[in-house]
Each structure stands twice: as structure tokens, then as C-alpha cells.
Design a protein around this motif. Structure first.
Motif, PDB file in Angstrom:
ATOM      1  N   GLY A   1       0.829  -1.194   0.000  1.00  0.00           N
ATOM      2  CA  GLY A   1       0.000   0.000   0.000  1.00  0.00           C
ATOM      3  C   GLY A   1       0.863   1.243   0.000  1.00  0.00           C
ATOM      4  O   GLY A   1       2.093   1.169  -0.080  1.00  0.00           O
ATOM      5  N   PRO A   2       0.223   2.403   0.129  1.00  0.00           N
ATOM      6  CA  PRO A   2       0.951   3.660   0.029  1.00  0.00           C
ATOM      7  C   PRO A   2       1.818   3.989   1.242  1.00  0.00           C
ATOM      8  O   PRO A   2       2.678   4.859   1.178  1.00  0.00           O
ATOM      9  CB  PRO A   2      -0.153   4.699  -0.151  1.00  0.00           C
ATOM     10  N   GLY A   3       1.603   3.285   2.360  1.00  0.00           N
ATOM     11  CA  GLY A   3       2.391   3.571   3.560  1.00  0.00           C
ATOM     12  C   GLY A   3       2.489   2.357   4.460  1.00  0.00           C
ATOM     13  O   GLY A   3       1.807   1.350   4.258  1.00  0.00           O
ATOM     14  N   GLU A   4       3.358   2.451   5.451  1.00  0.00           N
ATOM     15  CA  GLU A   4       3.528   1.348   6.389  1.00  0.00           C
ATOM     16  C   GLU A   4       2.309   1.229   7.291  1.00  0.00           C
ATOM     17  O   GLU A   4       1.670   2.223   7.631  1.00  0.00           O
ATOM     18  CB  GLU A   4       4.778   1.572   7.236  1.00  0.00           C
ATOM     19  N   VAL A   5       1.997  -0.002   7.667  1.00  0.00           N
ATOM     20  CA  VAL A   5       0.933  -0.275   8.636  1.00  0.00           C
ATOM     21  C   VAL A   5       1.547  -1.065   9.783  1.00  0.00           C
ATOM     22  O   VAL A   5       2.495  -1.817   9.587  1.00  0.00           O
ATOM     23  CB  VAL A   5      -0.244  -1.044   8.000  1.00  0.00           C
ATOM     24  N   PHE A   6       1.015  -0.879  10.978  1.00  0.00           N
ATOM     25  CA  PHE A   6       1.669  -1.453  12.148  1.00  0.00           C
ATOM     26  C   PHE A   6       0.735  -2.251  13.045  1.00  0.00           C
ATOM     27  O   PHE A   6       0.965  -2.338  14.245  1.00  0.00           O
ATOM     28  CB  PHE A   6       2.354  -0.351  12.964  1.00  0.00           C
ATOM     29  N   THR A   7      -0.304  -2.873  12.481  1.00  0.00           N
ATOM     30  CA  THR A   7      -1.117  -3.770  13.302  1.00  0.00           C
ATOM     31  C   THR A   7      -0.218  -4.879  13.845  1.00  0.00           C
ATOM     32  O   THR A   7      -0.312  -5.256  15.005  1.00  0.00           O
ATOM     33  CB  THR A   7      -2.274  -4.367  12.473  1.00  0.00           C
ATOM     34  N   ARG A   8       0.636  -5.391  12.996  1.00  0.00           N
ATOM     35  CA  ARG A   8       1.674  -6.337  13.399  1.00  0.00           C
ATOM     36  C   ARG A   8       3.010  -5.715  13.016  1.00  0.00           C
ATOM     37  O   ARG A   8       3.210  -5.326  11.871  1.00  0.00           O
ATOM     38  CB  ARG A   8       1.489  -7.673  12.679  1.00  0.00           C
ATOM     39  N   HIS A   9       3.925  -5.639  13.968  1.00  0.00           N
ATOM     40  CA  HIS A   9       5.232  -5.021  13.708  1.00  0.00           C
ATOM     41  C   HIS A   9       6.314  -5.924  14.291  1.00  0.00           C
ATOM     42  O   HIS A   9       6.645  -5.834  15.476  1.00  0.00           O
ATOM     43  CB  HIS A   9       5.277  -3.625  14.326  1.00  0.00           C
ATOM     44  N   ASP A  10       6.846  -6.810  13.455  1.00  0.00           N
ATOM     45  CA  ASP A  10       7.879  -7.753  13.857  1.00  0.00           C
ATOM     46  C   ASP A  10       9.081  -7.605  12.936  1.00  0.00           C
ATOM     47  O   ASP A  10       9.006  -6.963  11.889  1.00  0.00           O
ATOM     48  CB  ASP A  10       7.367  -9.201  13.759  1.00  0.00           C
ATOM     49  N   HIS A  11      10.170  -8.247  13.332  1.00  0.00           N
ATOM     50  CA  HIS A  11      11.383  -8.253  12.513  1.00  0.00           C
ATOM     51  C   HIS A  11      12.025  -9.630  12.595  1.00  0.00           C
ATOM     52  O   HIS A  11      12.129 -10.212  13.676  1.00  0.00           O
ATOM     53  CB  HIS A  11      12.387  -7.209  13.013  1.00  0.00           C
ATOM     54  N   ALA A  12      12.433 -10.142  11.457  1.00  0.00           N
ATOM     55  CA  ALA A  12      13.202 -11.383  11.385  1.00  0.00           C
ATOM     56  C   ALA A  12      14.524 -11.050  10.700  1.00  0.00           C
ATOM     57  O   ALA A  12      14.615 -10.063   9.966  1.00  0.00           O
ATOM     58  CB  ALA A  12      12.440 -12.448  10.597  1.00  0.00           C
ATOM     59  N   HIS A  13      15.540 -11.880  10.944  1.00  0.00           N
ATOM     60  CA  HIS A  13      16.825 -11.643  10.303  1.00  0.00           C
ATOM     61  C   HIS A  13      17.174 -12.812   9.387  1.00  0.00           C
ATOM     62  O   HIS A  13      17.002 -13.972   9.749  1.00  0.00           O
ATOM     63  CB  HIS A  13      17.947 -11.459  11.326  1.00  0.00           C
ATOM     64  N   LEU A  14      17.677 -12.489   8.197  1.00  0.00           N
ATOM     65  CA  LEU A  14      18.041 -13.488   7.199  1.00  0.00           C
ATOM     66  C   LEU A  14      19.516 -13.353   6.831  1.00  0.00           C
ATOM     67  O   LEU A  14      19.970 -12.271   6.445  1.00  0.00           O
ATOM     68  CB  LEU A  14      17.180 -13.308   5.943  1.00  0.00           C
ATOM     69  N   THR A  15      20.247 -14.461   6.958  1.00  0.00           N
ATOM     70  CA  THR A  15      21.620 -14.560   6.477  1.00  0.00           C
ATOM     71  C   THR A  15      21.623 -15.584   5.353  1.00  0.00           C
ATOM     72  O   THR A  15      21.066 -16.668   5.503  1.00  0.00           O
ATOM     73  CB  THR A  15      22.579 -15.025   7.594  1.00  0.00           C
ATOM     74  N   ILE A  16      22.256 -15.234   4.228  1.00  0.00           N
ATOM     75  CA  ILE A  16      22.379 -16.149   3.098  1.00  0.00           C
ATOM     76  C   ILE A  16      23.857 -16.375   2.835  1.00  0.00           C
ATOM     77  O   ILE A  16      24.628 -15.420   2.680  1.00  0.00           O
ATOM     78  CB  ILE A  16      21.695 -15.579   1.836  1.00  0.00           C
ATOM     79  N   LEU A  17      24.243 -17.651   2.782  1.00  0.00           N
ATOM     80  CA  LEU A  17      25.616 -18.030   2.458  1.00  0.00           C
ATOM     81  C   LEU A  17      25.573 -18.955   1.239  1.00  0.00           C
ATOM     82  O   LEU A  17      24.914 -19.998   1.276  1.00  0.00           O
ATOM     83  CB  LEU A  17      26.287 -18.744   3.630  1.00  0.00           C
ATOM     84  N   ILE A  18      26.243 -18.559   0.180  1.00  0.00           N
ATOM     85  CA  ILE A  18      26.317 -19.358  -1.037  1.00  0.00           C
ATOM     86  C   ILE A  18      27.754 -19.847  -1.180  1.00  0.00           C
ATOM     87  O   ILE A  18      28.665 -19.023  -1.370  1.00  0.00           O
ATOM     88  CB  ILE A  18      25.899 -18.545  -2.285  1.00  0.00           C
ATOM     89  N   ARG A  19      27.937 -21.159  -1.021  1.00  0.00           N
ATOM     90  CA  ARG A  19      29.266 -21.778  -1.127  1.00  0.00           C
ATOM     91  C   ARG A  19      30.285 -21.056  -0.247  1.00  0.00           C
ATOM     92  O   ARG A  19      31.408 -20.772  -0.650  1.00  0.00           O
ATOM     93  CB  ARG A  19      29.707 -21.850  -2.585  1.00  0.00           C
ATOM     94  N   GLY A  20      29.842 -20.722   0.967  1.00  0.00           N
ATOM     95  CA  GLY A  20      30.713 -20.101   1.953  1.00  0.00           C
ATOM     96  C   GLY A  20      30.837 -18.594   1.878  1.00  0.00           C
ATOM     97  O   GLY A  20      31.500 -17.992   2.714  1.00  0.00           O
ATOM     98  N   GLN A  21      30.176 -17.961   0.911  1.00  0.00           N
ATOM     99  CA  GLN A  21      30.252 -16.504   0.749  1.00  0.00           C
ATOM    100  C   GLN A  21      28.926 -15.857   1.126  1.00  0.00           C
ATOM    101  O   GLN A  21      27.858 -16.324   0.701  1.00  0.00           O
ATOM    102  CB  GLN A  21      30.580 -16.142  -0.704  1.00  0.00           C
ATOM    103  N   ILE A  22      28.996 -14.785   1.893  1.00  0.00           N
ATOM    104  CA  ILE A  22      27.774 -14.071   2.280  1.00  0.00           C
ATOM    105  C   ILE A  22      27.164 -13.412   1.055  1.00  0.00           C
ATOM    106  O   ILE A  22      27.865 -12.773   0.267  1.00  0.00           O
ATOM    107  CB  ILE A  22      28.065 -13.026   3.362  1.00  0.00           C
ATOM    108  N   LYS A  23      25.874 -13.582   0.890  1.00  0.00           N
ATOM    109  CA  LYS A  23      25.112 -12.912  -0.176  1.00  0.00           C
ATOM    110  C   LYS A  23      24.262 -11.850   0.512  1.00  0.00           C
ATOM    111  O   LYS A  23      23.485 -12.147   1.416  1.00  0.00           O
ATOM    112  CB  LYS A  23      24.245 -13.920  -0.914  1.00  0.00           C
ATOM    113  N   THR A  24      24.404 -10.630   0.092  1.00  0.00           N
ATOM    114  CA  THR A  24      23.694  -9.517   0.722  1.00  0.00           C
ATOM    115  C   THR A  24      22.221  -9.528   0.336  1.00  0.00           C
ATOM    116  O   THR A  24      21.879  -9.646  -0.838  1.00  0.00           O
ATOM    117  CB  THR A  24      24.325  -8.180   0.302  1.00  0.00           C
ATOM    118  N   VAL A  25      21.374  -9.398   1.330  1.00  0.00           N
ATOM    119  CA  VAL A  25      19.953  -9.175   1.079  1.00  0.00           C
ATOM    120  C   VAL A  25      19.824  -7.684   0.757  1.00  0.00           C
ATOM    121  O   VAL A  25      20.240  -6.837   1.544  1.00  0.00           O
ATOM    122  CB  VAL A  25      19.092  -9.536   2.314  1.00  0.00           C
ATOM    123  N   PRO A  26      19.289  -7.346  -0.413  1.00  0.00           N
ATOM    124  CA  PRO A  26      19.311  -5.936  -0.827  1.00  0.00           C
ATOM    125  C   PRO A  26      18.392  -5.032   0.000  1.00  0.00           C
ATOM    126  O   PRO A  26      17.412  -5.484   0.593  1.00  0.00           O
ATOM    127  CB  PRO A  26      18.847  -5.966  -2.284  1.00  0.00           C
TER     128      PRO A  26
END
Length: 166
Positions: free
Chosen positions: A36-61
Motif C-alpha cells: 500500500g501507500p504507507g507502512e501499517v503497524f497492526t503487526r510489527h515484527d522483525h526477522a533476520h536473514l543470512t544467506i551463504l552461497i558456497r561459503g560466501q555471504i550474499k547480501t539481502v538488498p
């Protein structure tokens, strides 16, 4: 003086004409995640994602799920790997939903377009515990620490340390 006045008038006219125009058209949604046009905060959580491809960190953009005119309930603001879950209701949102917003594939053999070759596999941990189901089924919850690895090698990723305010 007339030249300056004409140039100023032309510049103002150009600025006014540009005000109603958006930069690039907003692409159609790639997932069932509302945007939508703006953020909504009925639910406001955060998860963290790490990606490693063949031992190299891949940045989540940065700015996954964010365009000039909308923001999706699952999005990133920066390259920290933090997935923002800012939703209008309490529906289950999964890592697969985030990858759909990102428009990248995710499965037990593919991470972000990288496919497991001979002798390779995808390993997933959630909060430092092995996750043996398909990674796209991970339900995102607050302060969850998700690590996706395509390898070998498979590294021992340290638990994510949340910055203050999250």
C-alpha cells in the motif's frame, strides 16, 4: 533580465509538470503479500536473514518490497538482512512470501537464483536449530534468526545480535 525571467518561468513550469508524475511505474505484485501507500503497524515484527552461497555471504538488498509509490507488508530498508514485517493483520507470512516479494526463487535446491549442483544442498537453520522442511515454509516471527546456506562448505553462522530498538 528578460532572459532570466523566461528561464525561471520555464523551470517553474517544468517542476509543476513533473510533480504529478511518478519515476518508474509500480510493478504488479509478485506475491499475495499486500502492499500500500504507507507502512501499517497492526503487526510489527522483525526477522533476520543470512544467506551463504558456497561459503560466501550474499547480501539481502535494501528496499525489497518498497517502490516510489508503495511498501509491502514484508520489506527491507537496508542491507542488514532484517526483514520488516509491518502488516495490517496477524496472518502468517513466510520466508517464501518474502522471496516472492523480492521476486527471487527459494526452495530446497535454489536460493536467490543459485541452484545446488552435484554434491551440494541447501541447509537451513532457524534460531540456530536445523530446519528440515522446505525453507519457503518458515513462518516469520519476531526476532527469528534464519540462515540459508547452499554448499558445501557449510559455515557455523553466529547468532544475529539485534541492534537496539528492534
Amino acid at each position: 533580465m528578460r532572459v532570466w525571467r523566461a528561464a525561471a518561468f520555464a523551470l517553474v513550469a517544468l517542476m509543476i509538470a513533473a510533480c504529478g508524475q511518478s519515476g518508474a511505474p509500480t510493478p504488479p505484485p509478485a506475491s499475495n503479500v499486500p502492499c500500500g501507500p504507507g507502512e501499517v503497524f497492526t503487526r510489527h515484527d522483525h526477522a533476520h536473514l543470512t544467506i551463504l552461497i558456497r561459503g560466501q555471504i550474499k547480501t539481502v538488498p535494501a528496499f525489497v518490497g518498497i517502490t516510489a509509490t508503495s511498501i509491502c507488508w514484508l520489506h527491507t530498508h537496508d542491507t542488514s538482512g532484517i526483514i520488516h514485517v509491518e502488516a495490517g493483520d496477524n496472518r502468517m507470512l513466510t520466508l517464501g512470501d518474502f522471496f516472492a516479494v523480492w521476486r527471487q526463487p527459494l526452495s530446497q535446491t535454489v536460493i536467490d537464483g543459485e541452484r545446488a549442483g552435484n554434491g551440494e544442498s541447501v541447509r537451513t537453520t532457524v534460531d540456530q536449530q536445523p530446519y528440515t522442511d522446505a525453507p519457503e515454509t518458515i513462518v516469520l516471527s519476531n526476532h527469528e534468526d534464519i540462515v540459508l546456506q547452499l554448499g558445501p562448505p557449510f559455515l557455523n553462522a553466529q547468532p544475529y545480535v539485534w541492534p537496539p530498538g528492534y
